[in-house]
Design a protein around this motif. Structure first.
Motif, PDB file in Angstrom:
ATOM      1  N   LEU A  77      52.093  53.230  45.994  1.00 44.72           N
ATOM      2  CA  LEU A  77      51.856  52.750  44.917  1.00 44.72           C
ATOM      3  C   LEU A  77      52.732  52.993  43.714  1.00 44.72           C
ATOM      4  O   LEU A  77      52.746  52.469  42.584  1.00 44.72           O
ATOM      5  CB  LEU A  77      50.409  53.288  44.470  1.00 44.72           C
ATOM      6  N   ARG A  78      53.182  54.452  43.736  1.00 40.92           N
ATOM      7  CA  ARG A  78      54.158  54.956  42.633  1.00 40.92           C
ATOM      8  C   ARG A  78      55.234  55.940  43.610  1.00 40.92           C
ATOM      9  O   ARG A  78      55.032  55.949  44.628  1.00 40.92           O
ATOM     10  CB  ARG A  78      53.636  56.076  41.756  1.00 40.92           C
ATOM     11  N   GLU A  79      56.559  55.897  42.903  1.00 42.58           N
ATOM     12  CA  GLU A  79      57.546  56.493  43.387  1.00 42.58           C
ATOM     13  C   GLU A  79      57.081  58.047  43.837  1.00 42.58           C
ATOM     14  O   GLU A  79      56.587  58.883  43.173  1.00 42.58           O
ATOM     15  CB  GLU A  79      58.670  56.471  42.421  1.00 42.58           C
ATOM     16  N   GLY A  80      57.461  58.166  45.358  1.00 43.83           N
ATOM     17  CA  GLY A  80      57.112  59.497  45.855  1.00 43.83           C
ATOM     18  C   GLY A  80      55.698  60.068  46.229  1.00 43.83           C
ATOM     19  O   GLY A  80      55.297  60.936  46.656  1.00 43.83           O
ATOM     20  N   ILE A  81      54.844  58.675  45.819  1.00 40.60           N
ATOM     21  CA  ILE A  81      53.530  59.029  46.345  1.00 40.60           C
ATOM     22  C   ILE A  81      53.140  57.786  47.294  1.00 40.60           C
ATOM     23  O   ILE A  81      53.183  56.829  46.911  1.00 40.60           O
ATOM     24  CB  ILE A  81      52.575  58.761  45.161  1.00 40.60           C
ATOM     25  N   ASP A 212      48.464  61.397  36.708  1.00 47.01           N
ATOM     26  CA  ASP A 212      47.921  60.961  35.382  1.00 47.01           C
ATOM     27  C   ASP A 212      47.425  59.305  35.745  1.00 47.01           C
ATOM     28  O   ASP A 212      48.297  58.627  36.316  1.00 47.01           O
ATOM     29  CB  ASP A 212      48.903  60.827  34.167  1.00 47.01           C
ATOM     30  N   ASP A 213      46.356  59.086  35.569  1.00 46.05           N
ATOM     31  CA  ASP A 213      45.780  57.693  35.860  1.00 46.05           C
ATOM     32  C   ASP A 213      45.881  57.294  37.108  1.00 46.05           C
ATOM     33  O   ASP A 213      45.863  55.967  37.327  1.00 46.05           O
ATOM     34  CB  ASP A 213      46.583  56.659  34.605  1.00 46.05           C
ATOM     35  N   ARG A 236      49.276  51.143  36.257  1.00 44.52           N
ATOM     36  CA  ARG A 236      49.762  49.714  36.769  1.00 44.52           C
ATOM     37  C   ARG A 236      48.754  48.563  37.159  1.00 44.52           C
ATOM     38  O   ARG A 236      49.071  47.582  37.357  1.00 44.52           O
ATOM     39  CB  ARG A 236      50.575  50.275  38.298  1.00 44.52           C
ATOM     40  N   PHE A 237      47.344  49.384  37.175  1.00 47.97           N
ATOM     41  CA  PHE A 237      46.293  48.516  37.294  1.00 47.97           C
ATOM     42  C   PHE A 237      46.531  47.682  38.882  1.00 47.97           C
ATOM     43  O   PHE A 237      46.314  46.353  38.780  1.00 47.97           O
ATOM     44  CB  PHE A 237      46.145  47.191  36.117  1.00 47.97           C
TER      45      PHE A 237
END
Length: 274
Positions: A77-81, A212-213, A236-237
């Motif tokens: 969903l996010r870089e590195g996660i 965060d978020d 990113r919703f």
């Protein structure tokens, strides 16, 4: 008056969610890598043998020596996660979901267990009298560090940042839900469009802050035994995750299917209590 139940089994839910689903694609970033996750009282190795197969082994703790393998799905969903999910084939109706936060060397493991038929059939009032949770779905949530001993800042902390938010989720053009996050233990879901249209329930849940978020949200339903685990990115919703339940009403076969949605915040409530 219609006496027929409105409640939908998880296999029908999976079928409804499948068409034009807003899920993230599986990523191969983890292939060939090994991560040792250190919880407070155990250490577990996860080795991603191939693009689809991982093996796991408990290296330390009371379950030392326990091992298994599974067919996994990994999304980013996010870089590195990463969100990793697989069915624990060596156990009855169980799954493991892992949030790997490589940048912060933190992880969370959620092991879910569906109930036996006898447990699922127990009346809710009997659970109330026994002082038990109303849901028969069990979870074990482990906060971990990645590749280093467990410490005070290991894993992801519980959060109340979702509380008060009312968020709409578009799982596909055919499936729309809203979540109302009531407090740190309960939320309400409402199907606005889809196979569960018009159904509403308030269920047990768990919230964790990953960044965060960005949140890990776990819920356990009590009417139809169901476990939901999603990551919610309110920057990113977008969400990614899975739903686990039984295939039909026979308690013999499970359905573990990926979910993802486009998210939009409808409103946010602030309570004024003196």
């Amino acid at each position: 008056m219609n006496a027929q139940t409105e409640w939908v089994q998880v296999d029908a839910l999976a079928e409804g969610f499948a068409k034009e689903a807003n899920i993230l694609e599986h990523v191969n970033d983890l292939t060939g890598k090994t991560f040792i996750l250190h919880a407070e009282d155990m250490a577990i190795s996860h080795h991603f043998e191939s693009e689809k197969v991982l093996t796991w082994e408990v290296l330390d703790g009371v379950e030392k020596g326990a091992k298994g393998q599974g067919i996994y799905k990994a999304t980013c969903l996010r870089e590195g996660i990463y969100f990793v999910d697989f069915v624990k084939e060596e156990e009855f109706a169980a799954s493991a979901s892992i949030v790997l936060n490589l940048a912060e060397e933190k992880a969370t493991i959620v092991v879910g267990q569906m109930p036996s038929e006898s447990e699922a059939m127990r009346p809710i009032y009997q659970r109330v009298k026994s002082g038990e949770l109303l849901t028969s779905v069990q979870v074990d949530i482990l906060q971990c560090s990645i590749g280093k001993p467990f410490g005070e800042m290991s894993g992801h902390e519980e959060t109340e940042e979702l509380v008060g938010k009312r968020v709409q989720y578009e799982y596909s053009p055919h499936e729309y839900y809203e979540h109302i996050y009531l407090n740190s233990n309960y939320y309400t879901w409402h199907c606005m469009k889809g196979v569960e249209r018009g159904l509403v329930e308030t269920d047990k849940c768990h919230h964790f802050k990953v960044a965060d978020d960005l949140f890990l949200f776990v819920w356990r339903e009590k009417v139809i035994p169901t476990l939901g685990i999603i990551m919610i990115d309110l920057s990113r919703f977008k969400t990614t995750g899975k739903i686990l339940g039984f295939d039909g009403t026979e308690f013999k076969k499970i359905n573990n299917f990926p979910v993802g949605a486009k998210a939009s915040i409808l409103n946010e409530t602030e309570h004024h209590i003196e």
